[in-house]
Write an enzyme that holds these catalytic residues in place. Sequence first.
Site, mmCIF file in Angstrom:
data_model
loop_
_atom_site.group_PDB
_atom_site.id
_atom_site.type_symbol
_atom_site.label_atom_id
_atom_site.label_comp_id
_atom_site.label_asym_id
_atom_site.label_seq_id
_atom_site.Cartn_x
_atom_site.Cartn_y
_atom_site.Cartn_z
ATOM 1 N N HIS A 1 42.416 36.810 26.870
ATOM 2 C CA HIS A 1 42.871 35.642 26.485
ATOM 3 C C HIS A 1 43.404 35.702 24.806
ATOM 4 C CE1 HIS A 1 41.384 33.032 29.527
ATOM 5 N NE2 HIS A 1 40.235 33.838 29.493
ATOM 6 N N GLU B 1 44.516 31.557 34.655
ATOM 7 C CA GLU B 1 43.012 31.328 35.009
ATOM 8 C C GLU B 1 42.551 29.840 34.879
ATOM 9 O OE1 GLU B 1 38.333 32.510 33.752
ATOM 10 O OE2 GLU B 1 40.002 32.600 32.241
ATOM 11 N N HIS C 1 35.547 37.589 36.765
ATOM 12 C CA HIS C 1 34.156 37.921 35.758
ATOM 13 C C HIS C 1 32.734 37.667 36.917
ATOM 14 C CE1 HIS C 1 34.553 33.692 35.216
ATOM 15 N NE2 HIS C 1 35.321 33.796 34.218
ATOM 16 N N ASP D 1 29.616 43.904 28.719
ATOM 17 C CA ASP D 1 29.398 44.046 27.217
ATOM 18 C C ASP D 1 27.804 43.840 26.828
ATOM 19 O OD1 ASP D 1 28.930 41.435 28.162
ATOM 20 O OD2 ASP D 1 30.204 40.225 26.778
ATOM 21 N N GLY D 2 27.188 43.771 28.120
ATOM 22 C CA GLY D 2 25.830 43.701 27.825
ATOM 23 C C GLY D 2 25.262 42.368 27.499
ATOM 24 N N ASP E 1 37.824 39.584 29.143
ATOM 25 C CA ASP E 1 37.771 38.388 28.728
ATOM 26 C C ASP E 1 37.760 37.967 27.238
ATOM 27 O OD1 ASP E 1 37.820 35.725 29.521
ATOM 28 O OD2 ASP E 1 35.778 35.703 30.134
ATOM 29 N N ALA F 1 31.439 31.710 26.090
ATOM 30 C CA ALA F 1 32.635 31.365 25.892
ATOM 31 C C ALA F 1 33.718 32.418 25.773
ATOM 32 C CB ALA F 1 32.842 30.362 24.916
ATOM 33 N N GLY F 2 33.852 33.215 26.843
ATOM 34 C CA GLY F 2 34.680 34.511 26.649
ATOM 35 C C GLY F 2 33.836 35.394 25.950
#
Length: 396
Positions: A71, A139, A226, A258-259, A284, A320-321
């Site tokens: 984004h 999206e 995702h 990203d864990g 994301d 949020a992303g």
Amino acid sequence: MTAANRSFQITHAEVVTPKGIIHDGAVVVEEGLIAYVGSTSGMPSDSPASASTVDAEGSYVLPGFIDIHVHGGMLEDFSIPSQEAFDAITKLHCSQGTTSMLATTMTMPQAVIDEVLEKVNEYMAKDMPYAQLAGVHLEGPFISPKWPGAQNPSHIVPPNRSWVEAWNNKYPGLIKQVTFAPEREGALELTRYLRKEGIVAAAGHTDATYEEIMAAVQVGLHHAVHTFNAMTPLHHRKPGTAGAVLSTPGISAEIIADGIHVHHAAIRLLAQVKNDNNLILITDAMSAAGLGDGEYMLGDLPVVVKDNVCTLKDSDNTLAGSTLTMIRGFRHLVREVGLSIEKASEAASLNPAKLIRIDHFTGSIETGKQADLLLVDANLNLQDTWVKGRKFEVKS
């Protein structure tokens, strides 16, 4: 490196190709295209690329990363479009190994999406200076009100084929992916249209049952956004969207590695079933990518970032992303999930290229393709990035 001298050669590297790793390998680039891939000992001796040699002993040469779900970054968001915003976003992610990407929108009003498409189309018509925009990923706004995630619920509308058809007619080939909730009225009609036009039909932010996903697969649904996030979860008596994705080879699956968004054990499970070019690494990433803790915007919603965790402000910790970059996600796949370098590279480069149909010119290290290349050391730290043979500064 400028467009005038996009000829060079990389020697003594571990070169990651679709057929495996070439040890003590070499890549020769002439005028921005890959002219040779093979052993260092078998390199052509009369190539003009020999004037500039990178000795990469002990390092990997990878195809450039392709991020189909991103984004923004550096305070900029694709949903607030301008050339300056696009330059800032693509420059940041280029410094992190991304060589191609899809400008990804949020759930926004129709007029805002109109403007994004217009501005991206204009930007792509020029010589893009950093990571290349390969098109647009919509999206929303055709998602489920029950699973909005960090999307603004006030902008959600039912799936509308006429909107997408009008956009696609005005900007042919620009829209590469549409994310929507397959269970909503009008979704199957939209899915059929997307399949006919060669646009990725993707399930995301969805309340669909297993049966509803499988009905959509029958008419063209073939991708999940995702995975595990913002979808009905797996239950042994109600498999849900997650169960449909895990059990259906024809559905490719994005993952935010990203864990934070997904436990590495769940990613490992996903990778075990998505082993046929259908696992796709994404970031994301939102406007906070490339920056530190603080308050930012995702589309028109305020977000708080702390320790790389992005949540909606004044919410119950709704994610949020992310602030993820592709090189960090790649390392996570190798170090935490346990994927081989080759499989992680496929997820970050070849698989997304195949999905959005740009693999004929990028996504892998093969003769004749664009020199979209990365040099990564033995510890998986990014050393160099080339886009069409042009070298760019890497940001640690």
